[in-house]
Motif scaffolding. Structure first.
Motif, PDB file in Angstrom:
ATOM      1  N   ASP A   1     -20.779 -16.290 -16.339  1.00 12.95           N
ATOM      2  CA  ASP A   1     -21.976 -15.885 -15.595  1.00 12.95           C
ATOM      3  C   ASP A   1     -23.168 -16.301 -16.464  1.00 12.95           C
ATOM      4  N   ASP A   2     -23.853 -17.232 -16.246  1.00 14.75           N
ATOM      5  CA  ASP A   2     -25.146 -17.719 -16.974  1.00 14.75           C
ATOM      6  C   ASP A   2     -24.839 -17.930 -18.561  1.00 14.75           C
ATOM      7  N   GLY A   3     -23.642 -18.476 -18.938  1.00  8.35           N
ATOM      8  CA  GLY A   3     -23.367 -18.589 -20.137  1.00  8.35           C
ATOM      9  C   GLY A   3     -22.479 -17.411 -20.725  1.00  8.35           C
ATOM     10  N   ALA A   4     -22.291 -16.251 -20.272  1.00  8.42           N
ATOM     11  CA  ALA A   4     -21.864 -15.283 -20.653  1.00  8.42           C
ATOM     12  C   ALA A   4     -20.246 -15.031 -20.304  1.00  8.42           C
ATOM     13  N   ARG A   5     -19.357 -15.192 -21.208  1.00  6.88           N
ATOM     14  CA  ARG A   5     -17.888 -15.140 -20.927  1.00  6.88           C
ATOM     15  C   ARG A   5     -17.471 -13.878 -20.746  1.00  6.88           C
ATOM     16  N   GLU A   6     -16.485 -13.621 -19.525  1.00  5.36           N
ATOM     17  CA  GLU A   6     -15.725 -12.345 -19.616  1.00  5.36           C
ATOM     18  C   GLU A   6     -14.257 -12.616 -19.380  1.00  5.36           C
ATOM     19  N   TYR A   7     -13.583 -11.823 -20.010  1.00  3.57           N
ATOM     20  CA  TYR A   7     -12.026 -11.855 -19.886  1.00  3.57           C
ATOM     21  C   TYR A   7     -11.590 -10.447 -19.165  1.00  3.57           C
ATOM     22  N   ARG A   8     -10.934 -10.643 -18.017  1.00  2.10           N
ATOM     23  CA  ARG A   8     -10.451  -9.688 -16.978  1.00  2.10           C
ATOM     24  C   ARG A   8      -9.064  -9.309 -16.780  1.00  2.10           C
ATOM     25  N   PRO A   9      -8.179  -8.691 -17.512  1.00  4.23           N
ATOM     26  CA  PRO A   9      -6.924  -8.523 -17.285  1.00  4.23           C
ATOM     27  C   PRO A   9      -6.835  -7.618 -15.993  1.00  4.23           C
ATOM     28  N   LYS A  10      -6.120  -7.638 -14.879  1.00  4.67           N
ATOM     29  CA  LYS A  10      -5.872  -6.787 -13.852  1.00  4.67           C
ATOM     30  C   LYS A  10      -4.564  -6.625 -13.138  1.00  4.67           C
ATOM     31  N   LEU A  11      -4.352  -5.491 -12.481  1.00  2.00           N
ATOM     32  CA  LEU A  11      -3.231  -5.213 -11.845  1.00  2.00           C
ATOM     33  C   LEU A  11      -3.593  -4.552 -10.768  1.00  2.00           C
ATOM     34  N   THR A  12      -2.891  -5.175  -9.401  1.00  2.00           N
ATOM     35  CA  THR A  12      -3.166  -5.083  -7.864  1.00  2.00           C
ATOM     36  C   THR A  12      -1.749  -4.507  -7.632  1.00  2.00           C
ATOM     37  N   HIS A  13      -1.802  -3.283  -6.816  1.00  2.00           N
ATOM     38  CA  HIS A  13      -0.528  -2.772  -6.359  1.00  2.00           C
ATOM     39  C   HIS A  13      -0.783  -2.345  -4.692  1.00  2.00           C
ATOM     40  N   THR A  14       0.126  -2.909  -3.851  1.00  2.00           N
ATOM     41  CA  THR A  14       0.129  -2.742  -2.479  1.00  2.00           C
ATOM     42  C   THR A  14       0.730  -1.048  -2.204  1.00  2.00           C
ATOM     43  N   LEU A  15      -0.114  -0.219  -1.752  1.00  2.00           N
ATOM     44  CA  LEU A  15       0.585   1.003  -1.376  1.00  2.00           C
ATOM     45  C   LEU A  15       1.421   0.943   0.009  1.00  2.00           C
ATOM     46  N   ILE A  16       0.492   0.698   1.051  1.00  2.53           N
ATOM     47  CA  ILE A  16       1.248   0.543   2.323  1.00  2.53           C
ATOM     48  C   ILE A  16       0.826  -0.572   3.251  1.00  2.53           C
ATOM     49  N   LYS A  17       1.737  -0.760   3.934  1.00  2.00           N
ATOM     50  CA  LYS A  17       1.704  -2.016   5.003  1.00  2.00           C
ATOM     51  C   LYS A  17       2.209  -1.313   6.136  1.00  2.00           C
ATOM     52  N   TRP A  18       1.295  -1.427   7.492  1.00  2.00           N
ATOM     53  CA  TRP A  18       1.912  -0.918   8.395  1.00  2.00           C
ATOM     54  C   TRP A  18       1.351  -1.786   9.674  1.00  2.00           C
ATOM     55  N   SER A  19       2.191  -1.750  10.761  1.00  6.01           N
ATOM     56  CA  SER A  19       1.848  -2.345  12.058  1.00  6.01           C
ATOM     57  C   SER A  19       2.330  -1.606  13.159  1.00  6.01           C
ATOM     58  N   PRO A  20       1.513  -1.462  14.183  1.00  7.04           N
ATOM     59  CA  PRO A  20       2.157  -0.528  15.535  1.00  7.04           C
ATOM     60  C   PRO A  20       3.271  -1.216  15.987  1.00  7.04           C
ATOM     61  N   GLU A  21       4.066  -0.510  16.536  1.00 10.84           N
ATOM     62  CA  GLU A  21       5.347  -1.017  17.128  1.00 10.84           C
ATOM     63  C   GLU A  21       5.183  -2.114  18.300  1.00 10.84           C
ATOM     64  N   ASP A  22       6.113  -2.720  18.487  1.00 17.32           N
ATOM     65  CA  ASP A  22       5.906  -3.628  19.818  1.00 17.32           C
ATOM     66  C   ASP A  22       6.144  -2.755  20.698  1.00 17.32           C
ATOM     67  N   THR A  23       5.673  -3.099  22.009  1.00 15.42           N
ATOM     68  CA  THR A  23       5.756  -2.400  23.336  1.00 15.42           C
ATOM     69  C   THR A  23       6.542  -3.144  24.303  1.00 15.42           C
ATOM     70  N   ILE A  24       7.327  -2.449  25.303  1.00 20.26           N
ATOM     71  CA  ILE A  24       7.995  -2.931  26.385  1.00 20.26           C
ATOM     72  C   ILE A  24       7.068  -2.649  27.631  1.00 20.26           C
ATOM     73  N   ASN A  25       6.511  -3.874  28.307  1.00 14.16           N
ATOM     74  CA  ASN A  25       5.814  -3.549  29.740  1.00 14.16           C
ATOM     75  C   ASN A  25       6.793  -3.194  30.787  1.00 14.16           C
ATOM     76  N   GLU A  26       6.062  -2.867  31.760  1.00 12.64           N
ATOM     77  CA  GLU A  26       6.596  -2.388  32.951  1.00 12.64           C
ATOM     78  C   GLU A  26       7.645  -3.413  33.362  1.00 12.64           C
ATOM     79  N   ASP A  27       7.190  -4.694  33.384  1.00 14.94           N
ATOM     80  CA  ASP A  27       8.131  -5.755  33.861  1.00 14.94           C
ATOM     81  C   ASP A  27       9.326  -6.233  32.795  1.00 14.94           C
TER      82      ASP A  27
END
Length: 220
Positions: free
Chosen positions: A80-106
């Motif tokens: 950034d404007d000639g200044a260098r940065e080194y960035r190690p990082k760890l990303t962790h997924t805690l939760i993934k969730w989707s509503p359940e499928d639904t069955i219609n009246e038909d």
């Protein structure tokens, strides 16, 4: 999950609706960002460039297998404007969730088109320039995605962030919040494109800057 949705929406609305200061207005829409990611199995490579800015970075990453609980390790080299940065990082997924499928009246089945996720990330910002303090940053990552068809979805992302270490206030106060909202277009089985808007807010939830972003993802 309703609480998570309300939390994400509230943070985004507070950020977007707060009256912005005059100096913040000067930073709105003055630059744009372009991201390109290539994914091959567990290996990834992200390249970012900003238009009307001297910032760019390259970031290789590796997604650890399931026994490591969905952790992705990455190492960013940025300038950034000639200044260098080194960035190690760890990303962790805690939760993934989707509503359940639904069955219609038909008797037909309506599949859920919504997904919620919550993760977090720790990273260390190490600057080559000795006049800039190195420090740690931690963030929560909340996301909601809503399918709008076979090839189109809308999504929103909220990331409150905390800084720790040299020159930082070691407390529990949020330092800033990164908010993103956009759409994802699946061009084919291997390529998707996502234009979105990014709004940064300070610790008082006041809008600090805004810009447009594009993201192209290629799977090999």
């Amino acid at each position: 999950m309703k609480l998570l949705t309300i939390f994400l929406a509230t943070l985004f609305l507070l950020t977007a609706c707060k009256e912005k200061e005059a100096e913040a207005a000067d930073k709105n829409w003055q630059k744009s960002e372009h991201n390109y990611t290539i994914q091959h199995g567990n290996l990834g490579l992200n390249i970012r460039q900003q238009y009307r800015s001297n910032y760019d970075h390259i970031e290789p990453s590796y997604k650890l297998d399931k026994k490591w609980y969905d952790v992705t390790a990455a190492f960013r080299v940025a300038e950034d404007d000639g200044a260098r940065e080194y960035r190690p990082k760890l990303t962790h997924t805690l939760i993934k969730w989707s509503p359940e499928d639904t069955i219609n009246e038909d008797g037909s089945l309506s599949k859920s088109n919504t997904q919620f996720s919550l993760g977090h990330r720790i990273e260390y910002r190490n600057y080559e320039n000795e006049s800039t303090d190195d420090y740690w940053r931690y963030r929560l990552i909340g996301k909601v995605a809503i399918g709008l068809g076979d090839k189109l979805s809308a999504w929103g992302l909220v990331q409150p962030r905390w800084n720790f270490g040299n020159g930082q206030e070691d407390d529990t106060t949020i330092d800033d919040i990164k908010n993103q909202v956009g759409i994802k277009i699946n061009l084919n089985d291997n390529v998707n494109f996502s234009p979105y808007v990014e709004i940064m807010a300070d610790k008082d939830f006041k809008q600090d800057s805004a810009m447009t972003v594009s993201y192209t993802h290629l799977t090999l």
